[in-house]
Write a protein that holds these residues in place. Structure first.
Motif, short mmCIF file in Angstrom:
data_model
loop_
_atom_site.label_atom_id
_atom_site.label_comp_id
_atom_site.label_asym_id
_atom_site.label_seq_id
_atom_site.Cartn_x
_atom_site.Cartn_y
_atom_site.Cartn_z
N SER A 175 48.50 38.85 39.23
CA SER A 175 47.61 40.14 39.52
C SER A 175 48.76 41.19 39.57
CB SER A 175 46.75 40.01 40.37
OG SER A 175 47.15 39.53 41.69
N ARG A 176 50.00 40.83 40.31
CA ARG A 176 50.97 41.83 40.44
C ARG A 176 51.59 42.44 39.46
NH1 ARG A 176 53.00 38.57 44.85
NH2 ARG A 176 52.08 39.37 46.84
N SER A 177 51.56 41.63 38.40
CA SER A 177 52.31 42.19 37.08
C SER A 177 51.42 42.75 36.17
CB SER A 177 53.10 41.02 36.48
OG SER A 177 52.23 39.81 35.99
N ALA A 178 50.08 42.56 36.44
CA ALA A 178 48.99 42.99 35.49
C ALA A 178 49.06 44.55 35.40
CB ALA A 178 47.75 42.63 35.95
N ARG A 179 48.80 44.72 34.08
CA ARG A 179 48.46 46.51 33.94
C ARG A 179 47.15 46.72 33.56
NH1 ARG A 179 51.96 50.75 30.09
NH2 ARG A 179 51.24 52.48 31.53
N VAL A 180 46.59 47.47 34.30
CA VAL A 180 44.88 47.79 33.76
C VAL A 180 45.10 49.23 33.61
CG1 VAL A 180 42.56 48.02 34.76
CG2 VAL A 180 44.08 46.05 35.37
N ILE A 181 44.29 49.81 32.49
CA ILE A 181 44.08 51.18 32.25
C ILE A 181 42.62 51.32 32.33
CG2 ILE A 181 44.35 53.05 30.42
CD1 ILE A 181 47.06 51.39 29.18
N VAL A 182 42.66 52.37 33.05
CA VAL A 182 41.02 53.03 32.90
C VAL A 182 40.73 54.25 32.27
CG1 VAL A 182 39.23 53.82 34.76
CG2 VAL A 182 40.94 52.16 35.59
N VAL A 183 39.81 54.48 31.52
CA VAL A 183 39.70 55.52 30.71
C VAL A 183 38.40 56.39 31.04
CG1 VAL A 183 39.10 56.43 28.09
CG2 VAL A 183 40.47 54.48 28.66
N GLY A 184 38.67 57.35 31.39
CA GLY A 184 37.56 58.23 32.18
C GLY A 184 37.89 58.51 33.73
N GLY A 185 37.78 59.59 34.05
CA GLY A 185 37.94 59.89 35.73
C GLY A 185 36.89 60.35 36.30
N GLY A 186 35.59 59.95 36.09
CA GLY A 186 34.12 60.39 36.50
C GLY A 186 33.77 59.29 37.69
N SER A 187 32.74 59.35 37.91
CA SER A 187 32.38 58.35 39.02
C SER A 187 32.65 56.80 38.92
CB SER A 187 30.86 58.57 39.41
OG SER A 187 30.34 60.08 39.49
N GLY A 188 32.64 56.38 37.64
CA GLY A 188 32.72 54.95 37.41
C GLY A 188 34.53 54.87 37.27
N GLY A 189 35.09 55.56 36.49
CA GLY A 189 36.58 55.22 36.34
C GLY A 189 37.38 55.67 37.43
N ALA A 190 37.21 56.54 38.46
CA ALA A 190 37.89 56.97 39.43
C ALA A 190 37.84 55.93 40.58
CB ALA A 190 37.45 58.38 40.04
N THR A 191 36.33 55.64 40.73
CA THR A 191 36.13 54.36 41.49
C THR A 191 36.95 52.98 41.38
OG1 THR A 191 34.07 55.37 42.14
CG2 THR A 191 34.30 52.95 42.61
#
Lengths: 432, 101
Positions: free
Chosen positions: A35-51
């Motif tokens: 999990s340390r090396s994992a890269r996660v991208i989140v698309v969208g900075g609304g209530s779901g994405g920012a959380t």
């Protein structure tokens, strides 16, 4: 710890399991590198994405988390009706990404995602940068189906605002209401289910009535509804009668509310095969909706309008490795609300962290809480607690429900205080 | 040398007190996930006029949630929420709250 004993342990923390975090230490140490090396991208900075971005970092501080969002300032849809009612300003519903970056270590990229390659696990932004991910979270909100009713196109939204994504559209509708003469007619066309924020149209009518009552008391509000019933209906109607007399008229779909055509040039709606017409001074057409454009484009909605997910984890059933949360997803009994998106984001973040560590998903429990203002001192609410059962998210029996009918003014006032408290609390939980 | 090490340890401890998750390296468990649901209104990242639950005594939280659940404590909305959790889940949430400062 051997594989065998770890498997036994997994069983213990599975659905209904109550193993304490402390006992996890050994297993976690052996797998933390993943999990340390994992890269996660989140698309969208609304209530779901920012959380999601924030809680991924909270659950797994060493994870590489990037949030991609086109706007530097996010205006929440919740609260935007209060701006229309004149009891909040745009600044009151503005949120920034500063704390996500400086306090929580999320990388925030201000850009628009143009393309996602689920097989190659890359995201390409308008800057042309292709970014790799191990897991992707999509929270792109809604898009509008302007092809549903003839006579109106997306370009008309500059004259006929939807104001169902907050920001410029909210300002525009506010300006139109301010410019409208006393005695004018505000017509709102409300969509059929499902759509973003089920009680939203009716809180909007309440807040516009509050404004009219003070500034333009001879004006009327007509809600043309593409359905037969609506959220918190009894409580809204009780409040409308109590505070606004007959200023608000609600028209059910079978009574002429089902709008079949719009004469955009003349702000005129047509229903009942041409027999019923309404002419507006200010027209607020809220179109039927679909999952956000990038989700549809990526194929995450299949042939439908919304994205099917494994409701235990919010991982797409179409593209593995992509988690769809918030309004775009099909989430069982949960309504399309900011509160739902916020709760779903935490479930998805936990599922991703555990998945990367080789652990099974947890049994999720989520909630929805929704306050609506009828006046600045009279609020009503609906609440629900959800659990995963038989492959879907369902409401826990006996829990939740709406505020009581015929409650004294003190109860309505208390809920109005909590409305503001809810806003402050959830925006701090998402962007704070 | 020894002194500076003690100082460093002191800083580390105070930083841990600020962190949201004391067990930083461990994977999220069910009590933690359940409790994040509370944070939506009772945020631990900012103040509003919702009652602050950080530092709320464990046994008091269990008794109050039970009271909301069985109706002996009236509420505007917590009475509706509390009915959505089993007794075991309420204890899990109270236990988790007990770990955050």
């Amino acid at each position: 710890m051997t594989d065998f004993s770890r498997r036994n342990f997994l069983k213990a923390v599975g659905i209904g399991g109550a193993a304490s975090l402390a006992s996890l230490g050994c297993a976690a140490n052996g797998t933390a590198t993943a999990s340390r090396s994992a890269r996660v991208i989140v698309v969208g900075g609304g209530s779901g994405g920012a959380t999601a971005a924030k809680y991924l970092k909270r659950f797994s501080p060493d994870m590489d988390v990037t949030l991609i969002e086109p706007n530097a300032t996010y205006y929440t849809c919740y609260g935007s009706n209060w701006v229309l009612g004149g009891n909040a300003e745009m600044d009151d519903i503005a949120q920034s990404y500063d704390a996500l970056q400086s306090r929580h270590g999320v990388k925030v990229v201000q850009d628009t995602v143009m393309e996602i390659d689920p097989a190659g696990r890359t995201v390409t932004t308008s800057a042309g940068e292709a970014m790799n991910y191990d897991r992707l979270v999509m929270s792109p909100g809604i898009d509008f189906r302007y092809d549903a009713v003839p006579g109106i196109t997306e370009a008309d939204s500059e004259r006929i605002p939807h104001a169902w994504k907050a920001g410029e559209q909210t300002r525009l509708l506010r300006q139109q209401l301010e410019a409208m003469p006393d005695g004018g007619i505000f017509v709102m066309v409300a969509p059929g289910n499902p759509f973003r924020c089920p009680p939203g149209p009716y809180e909007r009518a309440s807040m516009v009535a509050h404004y009219f009552q003070q500034e333009k008391p001879r004006s009327k509000i007509i809600i043309l509804d593409n359905k037969e019933a609506f959220s918190k209906q009894g409580l809204f109607m009780e409040g409308w009668a109590q505070h606004y007399g007959d200023m608000i008229e609600w028209v059910a779909s079978s009574r002429g509310g089902q709008v079949e055509e719009i004469d955009a040039a003349n702000l005129r709606t047509i229903s009942d095969g041409g027999f019923t017409e309404f002419k507006a001074d200010v027209l607020n057409y809220i179109p039927p909706q679909t999952a956000g454009k990038i989700a549809k484009q990526t194929g995450l909605a299949g042939d439908g309008f919304w994205c099917p997910v494994n409701q235990l984890t919010f991982e797409s059933t179409i593209h593995p490795g992509i988690y769809v949360i918030g309004d775009s997803s099909v989430a069982g009994a949960m309504p399309k609300s900011g509160h739902s998106a916020n709760n779903q984001a935490k479930v998805a973040a936990a599922a991703i962290v555990r998945d990367l560590a080789g652990l099974e998903p947890l049994a999720p429990s989520t909630a929805n809480t929704c306050y609506s203002l009828i006046t600045p001192d009279h609020a009503i609410s609906v609440a629900a607690v959800y659990a995963y059962q038989d492959g879907t998210i369902g409401g826990v029996e006996g829990a939740g429900g709406v505020s009581p009918m015929d409650a004294p003014a003190s109860v309505r006032r208390q809920e109005a205080l909590y409305t503001k408290g809810w806003y402050d609390g959830i925006t701090a939980d998402i962007w704070g | 040398m020894k002194r500076s090490r003690i100082l460093a340890a002191g800083i580390a401890v105070s930083m841990m007190a600020m962190a949201y998750v004391p067990q930083a390296a461990a994977e999220v468990d069910r009590g933690q996930l359940l409790t994040t649901s509370c944070f939506s209104c009772h945020s631990i990242d900012g103040t509003g006029n919702m009652p602050n639950l950080v530092g709320y005594p464990r046994d008091l939280m269990i008794s109050q949630m039970q009271a909301f659940k069985d109706g002996s404590r009236p509420g505007t909305i917590m009475n509706r929420h509390a009915k959505g959790y089993t007794d075991e889940e309420i204890v899990m949430m109270a236990d988790y709250f007990d770990t955050i400062q």
